[in-house]
Motif scaffolding. Structure first.
Motif, PDB file in Angstrom:
ATOM      1  N   PHE A  51      10.238 -12.846   0.188  1.00 52.36           N
ATOM      2  CA  PHE A  51       9.712 -12.202  -0.940  1.00 52.36           C
ATOM      3  C   PHE A  51       8.066 -12.442  -1.010  1.00 52.36           C
ATOM      4  O   PHE A  51       7.854 -13.615  -0.606  1.00 52.36           O
ATOM      5  N   ASP A  52       7.249 -11.827  -2.428  1.00 53.46           N
ATOM      6  CA  ASP A  52       5.825 -11.683  -2.245  1.00 53.46           C
ATOM      7  C   ASP A  52       5.707 -12.335  -3.514  1.00 53.46           C
ATOM      8  O   ASP A  52       6.174 -11.958  -4.156  1.00 53.46           O
ATOM      9  N   SER A  53       4.543 -13.006  -3.307  1.00 51.58           N
ATOM     10  CA  SER A  53       4.194 -13.929  -4.427  1.00 51.58           C
ATOM     11  C   SER A  53       3.649 -12.574  -5.400  1.00 51.58           C
ATOM     12  O   SER A  53       2.859 -12.053  -4.935  1.00 51.58           O
ATOM     13  N   PRO A  54       3.023 -12.896  -6.928  1.00 54.35           N
ATOM     14  CA  PRO A  54       2.188 -11.514  -7.670  1.00 54.35           C
ATOM     15  C   PRO A  54       1.302 -11.588  -6.962  1.00 54.35           C
ATOM     16  O   PRO A  54       1.140 -10.602  -7.268  1.00 54.35           O
ATOM     17  N   LYS A  55       0.237 -13.160  -6.128  1.00 52.44           N
ATOM     18  CA  LYS A  55      -0.759 -11.964  -5.698  1.00 52.44           C
ATOM     19  C   LYS A  55      -1.415 -11.308  -4.723  1.00 52.44           C
ATOM     20  O   LYS A  55      -1.463 -10.879  -4.301  1.00 52.44           O
ATOM     21  N   GLU A  56       0.636 -11.690  -3.759  1.00 52.82           N
ATOM     22  CA  GLU A  56       0.717 -11.276  -2.583  1.00 52.82           C
ATOM     23  C   GLU A  56       0.735  -9.150  -3.205  1.00 52.82           C
ATOM     24  O   GLU A  56      -0.277  -8.415  -2.104  1.00 52.82           O
ATOM     25  N   ARG A  57       1.303  -9.587  -4.129  1.00 50.61           N
ATOM     26  CA  ARG A  57       1.402  -7.873  -4.863  1.00 50.61           C
ATOM     27  C   ARG A  57       0.362  -7.627  -4.797  1.00 50.61           C
ATOM     28  O   ARG A  57       0.624  -6.135  -4.481  1.00 50.61           O
ATOM     29  N   TYR A  58      -0.501  -8.031  -5.896  1.00 50.45           N
ATOM     30  CA  TYR A  58      -1.343  -7.739  -6.193  1.00 50.45           C
ATOM     31  C   TYR A  58      -2.446  -7.280  -4.986  1.00 50.45           C
ATOM     32  O   TYR A  58      -2.812  -5.949  -5.111  1.00 50.45           O
ATOM     33  N   LEU A  59      -2.220  -8.374  -4.029  1.00 49.39           N
ATOM     34  CA  LEU A  59      -3.407  -7.510  -3.119  1.00 49.39           C
ATOM     35  C   LEU A  59      -2.447  -5.934  -2.013  1.00 49.39           C
ATOM     36  O   LEU A  59      -3.228  -5.686  -1.497  1.00 49.39           O
ATOM     37  N   LYS A  60      -1.348  -6.068  -1.877  1.00 52.23           N
ATOM     38  CA  LYS A  60      -0.736  -5.250  -0.479  1.00 52.23           C
ATOM     39  C   LYS A  60      -1.271  -3.597  -1.669  1.00 52.23           C
ATOM     40  O   LYS A  60      -1.200  -3.110  -0.962  1.00 52.23           O
ATOM     41  N   ARG A  61      -1.473  -4.077  -3.262  1.00 48.21           N
ATOM     42  CA  ARG A  61      -1.026  -2.581  -4.194  1.00 48.21           C
ATOM     43  C   ARG A  61      -2.939  -2.576  -3.873  1.00 48.21           C
ATOM     44  O   ARG A  61      -2.758  -1.341  -3.617  1.00 48.21           O
ATOM     45  N   GLN A  62      -4.200  -3.610  -3.688  1.00 44.84           N
ATOM     46  CA  GLN A  62      -5.345  -2.744  -3.029  1.00 44.84           C
ATOM     47  C   GLN A  62      -5.146  -2.333  -2.117  1.00 44.84           C
ATOM     48  O   GLN A  62      -5.906  -1.662  -2.315  1.00 44.84           O
ATOM     49  N   ILE A  63      -4.613  -2.815  -0.853  1.00 41.67           N
ATOM     50  CA  ILE A  63      -4.876  -2.306  -0.068  1.00 41.67           C
ATOM     51  C   ILE A  63      -4.115  -0.880   0.379  1.00 41.67           C
ATOM     52  O   ILE A  63      -5.106   0.054   1.267  1.00 41.67           O
ATOM     53  N   ALA A  64      -3.416  -0.518  -0.399  1.00 42.85           N
ATOM     54  CA  ALA A  64      -2.299   0.343  -0.357  1.00 42.85           C
ATOM     55  C   ALA A  64      -3.431   1.956  -1.262  1.00 42.85           C
ATOM     56  O   ALA A  64      -3.928   2.698  -0.400  1.00 42.85           O
ATOM     57  N   GLU A  65      -4.090   0.811  -1.906  1.00 44.28           N
ATOM     58  CA  GLU A  65      -4.439   2.458  -3.208  1.00 44.28           C
ATOM     59  C   GLU A  65      -6.046   2.087  -1.858  1.00 44.28           C
ATOM     60  O   GLU A  65      -6.838   3.822  -1.537  1.00 44.28           O
ATOM     61  N   MET A  66      -7.036   0.912  -1.428  1.00 45.70           N
ATOM     62  CA  MET A  66      -8.288   1.413  -0.379  1.00 45.70           C
ATOM     63  C   MET A  66      -7.880   2.655   0.725  1.00 45.70           C
ATOM     64  O   MET A  66      -8.398   3.197   0.887  1.00 45.70           O
ATOM     65  N   GLU A  67      -6.523   2.224   1.152  1.00 45.46           N
ATOM     66  CA  GLU A  67      -6.200   2.808   2.399  1.00 45.46           C
ATOM     67  C   GLU A  67      -6.011   4.545   1.830  1.00 45.46           C
ATOM     68  O   GLU A  67      -6.665   5.364   3.122  1.00 45.46           O
ATOM     69  N   PHE A  68      -5.332   5.368   0.817  1.00 43.95           N
ATOM     70  CA  PHE A  68      -5.347   6.010   0.124  1.00 43.95           C
ATOM     71  C   PHE A  68      -6.979   6.574  -0.468  1.00 43.95           C
ATOM     72  O   PHE A  68      -7.102   7.554   0.501  1.00 43.95           O
ATOM     73  N   GLU A  69      -8.096   5.390  -0.252  1.00 50.29           N
ATOM     74  CA  GLU A  69      -8.679   6.517  -0.957  1.00 50.29           C
ATOM     75  C   GLU A  69      -9.970   6.569   0.418  1.00 50.29           C
ATOM     76  O   GLU A  69     -10.195   7.383   0.337  1.00 50.29           O
ATOM     77  N   TYR A  70      -9.473   5.908   1.424  1.00 52.43           N
ATOM     78  CA  TYR A  70     -10.441   5.866   2.614  1.00 52.43           C
ATOM     79  C   TYR A  70     -10.050   7.150   2.971  1.00 52.43           C
ATOM     80  O   TYR A  70     -10.762   8.179   3.730  1.00 52.43           O
ATOM     81  N   GLU A  71      -8.397   8.024   3.347  1.00 50.37           N
ATOM     82  CA  GLU A  71      -7.714   9.194   3.151  1.00 50.37           C
ATOM     83  C   GLU A  71      -8.160  10.140   2.300  1.00 50.37           C
ATOM     84  O   GLU A  71      -8.559  11.599   3.753  1.00 50.37           O
TER      85      GLU A  71
END
Length: 323
Positions: A51-71
């Motif tokens: 299970f992810d913590s709220p902070k981990e979920r937030y960071l994962k969302r940020q990383i996914a958005e960053m990867e999307f923006e880089y693409e």
């Protein structure tokens, strides 16, 4: 009030007071604590593993958005690269061709663009390849834009200079030829009138009566005005700049002197029969960057399309030249 606990002793068949030592109590407490710690550790491990913590979920969302923006950025850079390549092609093959300028070399366009070593510091990132590829594309587009900007600055200057270039480019026939009947021998191999063997004729011969007006075919400066009884005879050479020179040979006399500036269509001399010539005519040559070129390509300013085709037909006839 603390309750007293008893236990039944079968030996003496009596109820006796239960006495619990402090060590036993401590041992029981320690066991409970250890058990609690084990269960707590197990729960924490399961929670953090599955299970992810709220902070981990937030960071994962940020990383996914960053990867999307880089693409997205990478795709946009690819599109910009295609557009820049098209601009480079037009620059080299259209604009610079029109203005007779050398194309920008590939080495110059790619100068200063290094390999992956300059992005080695990015290897420490978790998404190193994505970031490195995007950074390399960005650097390539940036360099191409700088070179293209400089190239367009040069083309802009060429545009400003185009009017002057056109005025200094040979564009008319050197004698009046409204009937299109004065071209007697064209550029190429012709029979020499004296030696009777094929020889490269480096200009065009215009037949005309002695004393016929001869005109400058473009703006320029008179570089030579020679009087001679041999070869070209009395001749004028005009330097038009931009690599262009024109020669007017076998003249009877001049109307200009060496160093004089002339304009297109200005009277410079008269047809004659001087030098190695078998009849009154004008021998006309065009030189571009030190090479003799066919003058027939420089009569476009005073001929209609059908007239130009007729002149080409006459100039291409295999015959004997006058010089």
């Amino acid at each position: 009030m603390k309750k007293t606990k008893y236990y039944y002793n079968p030996t003496n068949l009596r109820f006796e007071k239960l006495e619990v030592s402090r060590w036993r109590i401590a041992l029981q407490v320690f066991g409970w604590v250890c058990t609690a710690l084990v269960f707590a550790s197990l729960i924490v491990w399961v929670a953090f593993t599955w299970f992810d913590s709220p902070k981990e979920r937030y960071l994962k969302r940020q990383i996914a958005e960053m990867e999307f923006e880089y693409e997205r950025m990478s795709d946009k850079l690819d599109t910009m690269g295609v557009i820049l390549s098209e601009l480079q092609y037009r620059d080299d093959n259209i604009y610079r061709t029109i203005f007779e300028a050398e194309p920008v070399s590939r080495n110059e366009r790619l100068a200063g663009i290094g390999g992956s070593e300059r992005f080695k510091r990015l290897n420490q990132l978790d998404n190193a390849e994505l970031v490195k590829n995007t950074a390399m594309k960005l650097e390539l587009v940036k360099r191409k834009m700088v070179v293209q900007s400089k190239s367009y600055d040069e083309v802009s200057e060429l545009v400003k200079d185009k009017e002057k270039l056109l005025a200094h480019t040979p564009a008319i026939q050197p004698v009046s030829n409204k009937q299109l009947d004065r071209i007697s021998s064209g550029f190429g191999y012709r029979i020499h009138p004296v030696y009777k063997v094929p020889k490269l004729h480096e200009g065009i011969d215009f037949t005309a009566p002695r004393g016929t007006d001869v005109y400058a075919t473009a703006d320029g400066v008179v570089e030579e005005a020679n009087v001679s009884a041999r070869g070209y005879g009395n001749e004028i050479v005009i330097n038009h700049g931009y690599g262009y020179k024109t020669r007017y040979a076998h003249l009877t006399s001049f109307k200009v002197r060496r160093g004089q500036q002339v304009k297109r269509g200005e009277l410079i001399g008269y047809v004659g029969n001087t030098g190695l010539s078998t009849a009154p005519h004008l021998h006309y040559e065009v030189e571009k960057d030190g090479l003799k070129v066919n003058p027939i390509n420089f009569f476009y300013n005073d001929l209609a399309p059908e007239e130009y085709l007729r002149v080409i037909e006459l100039a291409n006839q295999s015959n004997q030249s006058y010089d």
